[in-house]
Design a protein around this motif. Structure first.
Motif, mmCIF file in Angstrom:
data_model
loop_
_atom_site.group_PDB
_atom_site.id
_atom_site.type_symbol
_atom_site.label_atom_id
_atom_site.label_comp_id
_atom_site.label_asym_id
_atom_site.label_seq_id
_atom_site.Cartn_x
_atom_site.Cartn_y
_atom_site.Cartn_z
ATOM 1 N N LEU A 118 0.809 -1.214 0.000
ATOM 2 C CA LEU A 118 0.000 0.000 0.000
ATOM 3 C C LEU A 118 0.844 1.267 0.000
ATOM 4 C CD1 LEU A 118 -2.874 1.186 0.204
ATOM 5 C CD2 LEU A 118 -2.660 1.029 2.699
ATOM 6 N N HIS A 119 2.029 1.214 0.615
ATOM 7 C CA HIS A 119 2.832 2.417 0.812
ATOM 8 C C HIS A 119 4.131 2.428 0.015
ATOM 9 C CE1 HIS A 119 0.092 3.468 4.060
ATOM 10 N NE2 HIS A 119 0.255 2.258 4.557
ATOM 11 N N GLY A 120 4.328 1.488 -0.873
ATOM 12 C CA GLY A 120 5.562 1.429 -1.653
ATOM 13 C C GLY A 120 5.913 -0.001 -2.008
ATOM 14 N N GLU A 121 7.184 -0.333 -1.949
ATOM 15 C CA GLU A 121 7.638 -1.693 -2.240
ATOM 16 C C GLU A 121 8.367 -2.258 -1.031
ATOM 17 O OE1 GLU A 121 9.081 -2.408 -6.586
ATOM 18 O OE2 GLU A 121 9.551 -0.327 -6.112
ATOM 19 N N LYS A 122 7.914 -3.402 -0.565
ATOM 20 C CA LYS A 122 8.644 -4.101 0.491
ATOM 21 C C LYS A 122 9.759 -4.919 -0.150
ATOM 22 C CE LYS A 122 8.574 -7.487 4.160
ATOM 23 N NZ LYS A 122 7.875 -8.141 5.267
ATOM 24 N N VAL A 123 10.929 -4.879 0.476
ATOM 25 C CA VAL A 123 12.093 -5.622 -0.016
ATOM 26 C C VAL A 123 12.542 -6.605 1.062
ATOM 27 C CG1 VAL A 123 14.463 -5.469 -0.854
ATOM 28 C CG2 VAL A 123 12.830 -3.661 -1.411
ATOM 29 N N VAL A 124 12.736 -7.840 0.664
ATOM 30 C CA VAL A 124 13.311 -8.838 1.563
ATOM 31 C C VAL A 124 14.584 -9.372 0.926
ATOM 32 C CG1 VAL A 124 13.012 -11.059 2.700
ATOM 33 C CG2 VAL A 124 11.084 -9.487 2.543
#
Length: 571
Positions: free
Chosen positions: A285-291
């Motif tokens: 929702l707020h951008g891109e999550k990176v793992v």
């Protein structure tokens, strides 16, 4: 500090230890004689510790009482990172002191020698503060200093954040199509430093994953250490786009694509050793999550004896691995150490007389003298396809990364029945459930009965930190749970939390295991397709050790805690 002062301190510490019943007068006399033999080069407390009569903590408590100052067990939670730079770092390391926090103009400092008044006065002069001291052990100070100074500490990040203007990042956020600017910001030195810091500290802490998570108005960075996530940093939310872009550039991903998930890899050298990073991005929702998954070849355990098996279970497992053909499965949820167990098994099975091969997606660790093959779904190179081709390569031992579908399962079973030793993994909660899983995939009951030699279910539990390990008397409920698992205990162990383990009470992990080896009765039951619950009961009557029983045995031995066993195991 004068010799007279030293003598006074020695008497005070000795008297306090004697009065508290920690030592006897005879022990003090012996220590004084030993001190004299050492030409008084050491304080009495140091001599007592060297002779094993008291602990360092007991001496420090007495020293704190002698100087009427507090004594504390130092943990990272007591330290305000913003005050450490009040004192030059070479001074901190040289004198083993650590600023803890500042309230108005009073600076609280951790020291191991409260008698050194000149040192305390110098700290006051350097900082312009009134200095209040807390007595701690020198080893605790060093551990915290190593964390905040040697590992590219948090102040570098504060400097980086100050170097990045909020207005610049707002412009990038509002003009996301301007890829040139985004690439430029991703290449700016502060962003490069920050991403390098995130990777470097995660590797140094032994983390398995880095999570970079955007939220409403803030950004969170967490490390997974020993299977548990810990929050490490909260950079400004405006740094999200440049951080993600920098990571995408490093892993050869498309920085213009922010709507679809992407996967890539980074190869780095750190302290002379290669480390692989697997990168996954996913829009939220707020951008891109990176793992970022950290694959450190130096951390993989390639010896079955180091993984936590009991003597009897390891003997039985090795007996199955020594068979010329058959199917051996390792089961458990994601992150339970299945791949590590398989790699350790392959390392033991590898020899000049055997053709040992693997089919993986992806190849996590490079194994010497073993043929490893990478699945490539994009070009139609699936597990089943590679496995069928591999069977024409005259293999003796085949490791299939995971049995995902009926094609792979049936080919693996067929290979096991035609003279090959096949090892693979499944996602099931216990060992016996692997049979139902194979049936559901599409493998007939009689084929499973004929091919399956062993199923090893496993979990990873955190080990008690050896530096803060302590005994305690268990509650009646815990005693009852231990007794149900066949273990009777009077005392158990747990970690109190210290600087070495970041206050968690745990350090490192090992496996708890459940090994299912079907005898003739069990093979017939599998072929007859009896219900899963009945099959479990039959396996337990055949003396199969369950995950819970193995975990409780390790808790009784003081390796892990009952709470940790319950966290990962169910019965």
């Amino acid at each position: 500090m004068s010799t007279t002062a030293k003598t006074s301190n020695r008497k005070q510490v000795g008297q306090i230890l004697l009065a508290s019943g920690v030592i006897t007068q005879e022990q003090i006399d012996l220590a004084i004689a030993e001190q004299a033999a050492r030409n008084h080069r050491q304080l009495l407390g140091e001599v007592l510790v060297d002779m094993g009569m008291v602990t360092e903590d007991q001496v420090l408590e007495a020293l704190a009482e002698a100087y009427n100052v507090p004594y504390a067990k130092l943990t990272p939670r007591l330290v305000d990172p913003k005050v450490i730079d009040l004192i030059p770092r070479d001074f901190l390391e040289k004198h083993a002191v650590l600023p803890l926090f500042k309230v108005r103009n009073i600076l609280t400092v951790a020291v191991s020698e409260p008698s050194n008044v000149f040192l305390i006065e110098e700290i006051g002069r350097m900082t312009g503060c009134t200095v209040q001291v807390v007595v701690v052990s020198a080893s605790d100070v060093k551990a915290i200093l190593d964390q905040y100074i040697n590992a590219a500490n948090v102040f570098v990040i504060d400097d980086i954040i100050e170097d990045v203007s909020t207005e610049t990042f707002e412009l990038i956020e509002s003009k996301v199509d301007d890829i040139t600017n985004l690439e430029g910001m991703a290449g700016d030195s502060p962003v490069i430093k920050l991403v390098n810091y995130l990777i470097y500290t995660a590797v140094k802490e032994g983390a398995s994953d880095i999570h970079i998570e955007p939220d409403d108005g803030h950004l969170r960075v967490r490390h997974r250490v020993d299977g548990v996530l810990y929050e490490k940093l909260t950079p400004p939310a405006q740094m999200m786009a440049p951080i993600v872009s920098r990571i995408k550039i490093m892993s050869a991903l498309d920085i213009a694509e922010r709507r679809l998930p992407q996967d890539g890899g980074i190869h780095i050298m750190m302290e002379g050793r290669p480390i692989d990073l697997r990168v996954s991005t996913l829009p939220n929702l707020h951008g891109e999550k990176v793992v970022i998954r950290i694959i450190d070849n130096t951390q993989v355990l390639i010896n079955l004896e180091t993984l936590g098996f009991s003597v009897d279970m390891l003997k039985e497992l090795r007996k199955q691995l020594a068979q010329p053909h058959g199917l051996v499965l390792v089961t458990g949820p994601t992150g339970s150490g299945k791949s590590t167990t398989l790699y350790a098994a392959l390392s033991e099975m590898n020899s000049a007389e055997r053709n040992v091969c693997t089919v993986e997606d992806p190849i996590e660790y490079n194994l010497r003298n073993i043929n490893q093959f990478q699945v490539n779904e994009k070009v139609g190179l699936h597990f089943g396809t590679v496995l069928r081709a591999l069977l024409r390569q005259d293999p003796d031992v085949i490791m299939v990364g995971e049995v995902r579908d009926d094609d792979t399962a049936k080919t693996a079973v067929q290979a096991a029945l035609t003279g090959h030793m096949v090892l693979s993994t499944l996602h099931t909660n216990d060992a016996v459930s692997a049979i139902t899983r194979l049936n559901n995939i599409g493998v007939e009951h009689f084929l499973v009965s004929a091919a399956l030699d062993a199923v090893l279910a496993q979990r990873l539990v955190r080990k008690i930190c050896p530096h803060c390990k302590t005994e305690y008397e268990p509650t009646p409920n815990i005693r009852h749970a231990m007794e149900k698992a066949g273990q009777s205990v009077e005392m158990l162990n747990r970690g109190e939390g210290c600087a070495k383990c970041n206050g968690s009470g745990y350090s490192g992990r090992l496996g708890v295991y459940e090994l299912f080896i079907p005898n003739e009765n069990l093979r017939q039951a599998v072929s007859d397709a009896i219900p899963l619950q009945e099959l479990r009961q039959l396996a337990r009557r055949s003396n199969m050790t369950t995950l819970l029983k193995d975990g409780m045995a390790k808790a009784k031995a003081g390796i892990t805690t009952v709470e940790e066993v319950f966290r990962v195991c169910s019965d």
